[in-house]
Write a protein that holds these residues in place. Structure first.
Motif, PDB file in Angstrom:
ATOM      1  N   THR A  42     -20.060  -1.475  -7.668  1.00 34.09           N
ATOM      2  CA  THR A  42     -20.127   0.120  -7.732  1.00 34.09           C
ATOM      3  C   THR A  42     -19.439   0.543  -8.934  1.00 34.09           C
ATOM      4  OG1 THR A  42     -18.592   0.435  -6.211  1.00 34.09           O
ATOM      5  CG2 THR A  42     -20.607   0.080  -5.307  1.00 34.09           C
ATOM      6  N   VAL A  43     -19.917   1.633  -9.092  1.00 36.65           N
ATOM      7  CA  VAL A  43     -19.102   2.568 -10.244  1.00 36.65           C
ATOM      8  C   VAL A  43     -17.852   3.007 -10.028  1.00 36.65           C
ATOM      9  CG1 VAL A  43     -19.165   4.276 -12.036  1.00 36.65           C
ATOM     10  CG2 VAL A  43     -21.412   3.234 -11.448  1.00 36.65           C
ATOM     11  N   LEU A  44     -16.832   2.655 -10.783  1.00 31.48           N
ATOM     12  CA  LEU A  44     -15.326   2.979 -10.377  1.00 31.48           C
ATOM     13  C   LEU A  44     -15.428   4.508 -10.258  1.00 31.48           C
ATOM     14  CD1 LEU A  44     -13.407   0.586 -12.183  1.00 31.48           C
ATOM     15  CD2 LEU A  44     -13.538   0.785  -9.791  1.00 31.48           C
ATOM     16  N   ASN A  45     -14.817   5.189  -9.588  1.00 32.08           N
ATOM     17  CA  ASN A  45     -14.569   6.461  -9.698  1.00 32.08           C
ATOM     18  C   ASN A  45     -13.525   7.232 -10.278  1.00 32.08           C
ATOM     19  OD1 ASN A  45     -12.522   5.922  -7.985  1.00 32.08           O
ATOM     20  ND2 ASN A  45     -13.628   6.900  -6.153  1.00 32.08           N
ATOM     21  N   SER A  46     -12.642   6.304 -11.102  1.00 29.11           N
ATOM     22  CA  SER A  46     -11.602   6.532 -11.911  1.00 29.11           C
ATOM     23  C   SER A  46     -11.746   5.383 -13.068  1.00 29.11           C
ATOM     24  CB  SER A  46     -10.117   6.234 -11.111  1.00 29.11           C
ATOM     25  OG  SER A  46     -10.081   4.853 -10.597  1.00 29.11           O
ATOM     26  N   PHE A  47     -10.734   5.545 -14.057  1.00 23.01           N
ATOM     27  CA  PHE A  47     -10.791   4.842 -15.052  1.00 23.01           C
ATOM     28  C   PHE A  47     -10.560   3.190 -14.865  1.00 23.01           C
ATOM     29  CE2 PHE A  47      -9.235   9.023 -16.759  1.00 23.01           C
ATOM     30  CZ  PHE A  47     -10.368   9.249 -17.618  1.00 23.01           C
ATOM     31  N   CYS A  48     -10.903   2.391 -15.504  1.00 22.56           N
ATOM     32  CA  CYS A  48     -10.816   0.806 -15.359  1.00 22.56           C
ATOM     33  C   CYS A  48      -9.234   0.508 -15.579  1.00 22.56           C
ATOM     34  CB  CYS A  48     -11.711   0.142 -16.301  1.00 22.56           C
ATOM     35  SG  CYS A  48     -11.645  -1.460 -16.281  1.00 22.56           S
ATOM     36  N   SER A  49      -8.725   0.074 -14.621  1.00 21.93           N
ATOM     37  CA  SER A  49      -7.431  -0.401 -14.543  1.00 21.93           C
ATOM     38  C   SER A  49      -6.995  -1.305 -13.376  1.00 21.93           C
ATOM     39  CB  SER A  49      -6.330   0.871 -14.594  1.00 21.93           C
ATOM     40  OG  SER A  49      -6.212   1.506 -13.186  1.00 21.93           O
ATOM     41  N   ARG A  50      -5.958  -1.861 -13.423  1.00 21.50           N
ATOM     42  CA  ARG A  50      -5.575  -2.881 -12.438  1.00 21.50           C
ATOM     43  C   ARG A  50      -5.082  -2.107 -11.022  1.00 21.50           C
ATOM     44  NH1 ARG A  50      -4.272  -8.031 -12.874  1.00 21.50           N
ATOM     45  NH2 ARG A  50      -3.109  -7.898 -10.986  1.00 21.50           N
ATOM     46  N   ILE A  51      -4.823  -0.799 -11.357  1.00 20.03           N
ATOM     47  CA  ILE A  51      -4.665   0.110 -10.155  1.00 20.03           C
ATOM     48  C   ILE A  51      -5.896   0.230  -9.460  1.00 20.03           C
ATOM     49  CG2 ILE A  51      -3.600   2.400  -9.433  1.00 20.03           C
ATOM     50  CD1 ILE A  51      -1.399   1.807 -11.430  1.00 20.03           C
ATOM     51  N   ALA A  52      -6.892   0.802 -10.315  1.00 17.40           N
ATOM     52  CA  ALA A  52      -8.185   1.033  -9.682  1.00 17.40           C
ATOM     53  C   ALA A  52      -8.789   0.017  -8.875  1.00 17.40           C
ATOM     54  CB  ALA A  52      -9.026   1.779 -10.688  1.00 17.40           C
ATOM     55  N   LEU A  53      -8.539  -1.130  -9.495  1.00 22.80           N
ATOM     56  CA  LEU A  53      -9.256  -2.052  -8.719  1.00 22.80           C
ATOM     57  C   LEU A  53      -8.671  -3.059  -7.654  1.00 22.80           C
ATOM     58  CD1 LEU A  53     -10.733  -4.308 -11.809  1.00 22.80           C
ATOM     59  CD2 LEU A  53     -12.030  -2.980 -10.133  1.00 22.80           C
ATOM     60  N   PHE A  54      -7.365  -3.231  -7.876  1.00 22.46           N
ATOM     61  CA  PHE A  54      -6.303  -4.008  -6.936  1.00 22.46           C
ATOM     62  C   PHE A  54      -5.612  -3.126  -6.363  1.00 22.46           C
ATOM     63  CE2 PHE A  54      -6.817  -7.274 -10.552  1.00 22.46           C
ATOM     64  CZ  PHE A  54      -8.144  -7.674  -9.989  1.00 22.46           C
ATOM     65  N   LYS A  55      -5.802  -2.767  -5.096  1.00 20.16           N
ATOM     66  CA  LYS A  55      -5.132  -1.564  -4.237  1.00 20.16           C
ATOM     67  C   LYS A  55      -4.234  -2.267  -3.071  1.00 20.16           C
ATOM     68  CE  LYS A  55      -8.244   2.114  -5.356  1.00 20.16           C
ATOM     69  NZ  LYS A  55      -9.317   3.047  -4.776  1.00 20.16           N
ATOM     70  N   LEU A  56      -4.729  -3.496  -2.800  1.00 16.06           N
ATOM     71  CA  LEU A  56      -3.965  -4.203  -1.755  1.00 16.06           C
ATOM     72  C   LEU A  56      -2.832  -4.645  -2.067  1.00 16.06           C
ATOM     73  CD1 LEU A  56      -6.838  -6.164  -0.220  1.00 16.06           C
ATOM     74  CD2 LEU A  56      -5.933  -4.198   0.368  1.00 16.06           C
ATOM     75  N   GLN A  57      -1.588  -4.621  -1.290  1.00 13.12           N
ATOM     76  CA  GLN A  57      -0.038  -5.168  -1.752  1.00 13.12           C
ATOM     77  C   GLN A  57      -0.082  -6.688  -2.304  1.00 13.12           C
ATOM     78  OE1 GLN A  57       2.480  -3.408  -1.702  1.00 13.12           O
ATOM     79  NE2 GLN A  57       3.620  -5.189  -2.385  1.00 13.12           N
ATOM     80  N   ILE A  58      -1.061  -7.478  -1.713  1.00 15.39           N
ATOM     81  CA  ILE A  58      -1.177  -8.818  -2.038  1.00 15.39           C
ATOM     82  C   ILE A  58      -1.331  -9.202  -3.456  1.00 15.39           C
ATOM     83  CG2 ILE A  58      -3.799  -9.365  -1.710  1.00 15.39           C
ATOM     84  CD1 ILE A  58      -3.110 -11.810  -0.890  1.00 15.39           C
TER      85      ILE A  58
END
Length: 316
Positions: free
Chosen positions: A166-182
């Motif tokens: 799906t299209v990200l609702n924010s800018f492309c970054s690690r924070i936008a993609l990888f939200k889990l603590q792992i």
């Protein structure tokens, strides 16, 4: 480099102020200039067979390719963020993963360059044998395998949890993609391991070269130049470590001080600790090698700078 991408995305989300276009111009312009400089350096390395056979030039060329891709991808992501262009998850994942791999490979390549100088000074008679063409490329392959381990683990976790494109609702970054603590735990673990490993290698080679330089049998001039080169690698490593902290600093100052001041401080951190090290490191390293720099200047000026026939010395 992934820290560069993350910093670019975090910064540009807050950079839409009255000075935004000016700041974007000041970042993109030097990046494009140094992309051209790196391109000429790569072209120069391809023009002489000896540059493709000696380990120090092979590793230098590898650094140039990695840093060039690094800067190019960062500029693209920066432009996308400034232009508010949203990106599909899978495309963003590929860019972020590639950025992290390039960042790790760039750091690990510093250890190879330091080890090559260590062998050249401490084992001069075996230098050609130990750092031959095949072994140098094998070492580069090992560096890429190590640099991709974290990326592969993150890809496996990502697609096992959220495979939707799906299209990200924010800018492309690690924070936008990888939200889990792992993801944060994996990133911290690999970053610490690589930086400790490379720091140990560089400090060990610096100390070893300094020790050998005190002996009567050592070429003092070569040892001095080698130690300066290794010290340069240590500085590069330090700047790489600082680029990791840019994201942390940005979050801290954005919470604790006013908006305009936070934007200005983040912009300065972004330029000083992220843009400039990647742009200047290859140029400084290339200028220190008189043989390479002589040819580089010739091609950079389109042959207007007359160069005398170059004699390549096949020793350290």
């Amino acid at each position: 480099m992934s820290n560069f991408n993350e910093s670019a995305s975090n910064l540009t989300q807050r950079l839409i102020d009255q000075n935004g276009p000016t700041k974007a111009f000041l970042i993109v312009t030097p990046s494009v200039v140094f992309l051209y400089v790196n391109g000429v350096m790569i072209f120069t390395l391809r023009k002489k067979a000896v540059f493709q056979e000696m380990s120090r030039y092979i590793l230098f060329g590898h650094m140039l390719w990695v840093d060039t891709l690094n800067i190019f991808m960062s500029v693209v992501l920066f432009i996308c963020a400034v232009s508010r262009i949203l990106i599909f998850r899978n495309i963003c994942l590929a860019l972020v993963i590639a950025g992290k791999a390039l960042f790790h490979v760039s750091i690990l390549n510093l250890s190879l360059m330091s080890l090559e100088r260590y062998v050249a000074i401490c084992f001069p008679l075996r230098h050609a044998e130990i750092t031959n063409f095949e072994r140098t490329h094998t070492a580069i392959c090992v560096v890429w395998v190590l640099g991709l381990i974290q990326c592969l683990s993150e890809i496996i976790i990502f697609y096992s949890i959220d495979p939707a494109n799906t299209v990200l609702n924010s800018f492309c970054s690690r924070i936008a993609l990888f939200k889990l603590q792992i993801y944060k735990s994996i990133d911290i673990a690999f970053t610490c391991i690589f930086f400790v490993l490379v720091s140990f290698v560089i400090i060990f080679t610096y100390a070893s070269i300094a020790t050998v330089a005190k002996t009567a049998a050592c070429d003092k001039l070569s040892a001095k130049k080698a130690n300066k080169t290794v010290l340069l690698h240590l500085i590069q490593l330090g700047l790489g470590a600082m680029s990791i902290l840019v994201g942390v600093v940005q979050e801290a100052i954005y919470i604790s001080i006013d908006y305009i001041t936070a934007v200005n401080v983040m912009y300065i951190c972004f330029v000083v600790f992220v843009i400039l090290p990647k742009c200047l490191s290859p140029l400084i390293y290339g200028m220190r090698d008189q043989v390479f720099f002589c040819l580089f200047k010739y091609y950079f000026t389109f042959g207007r700078d007359k160069v005398k026939p170059v004699i390549i010395e096949l020793h350290v």
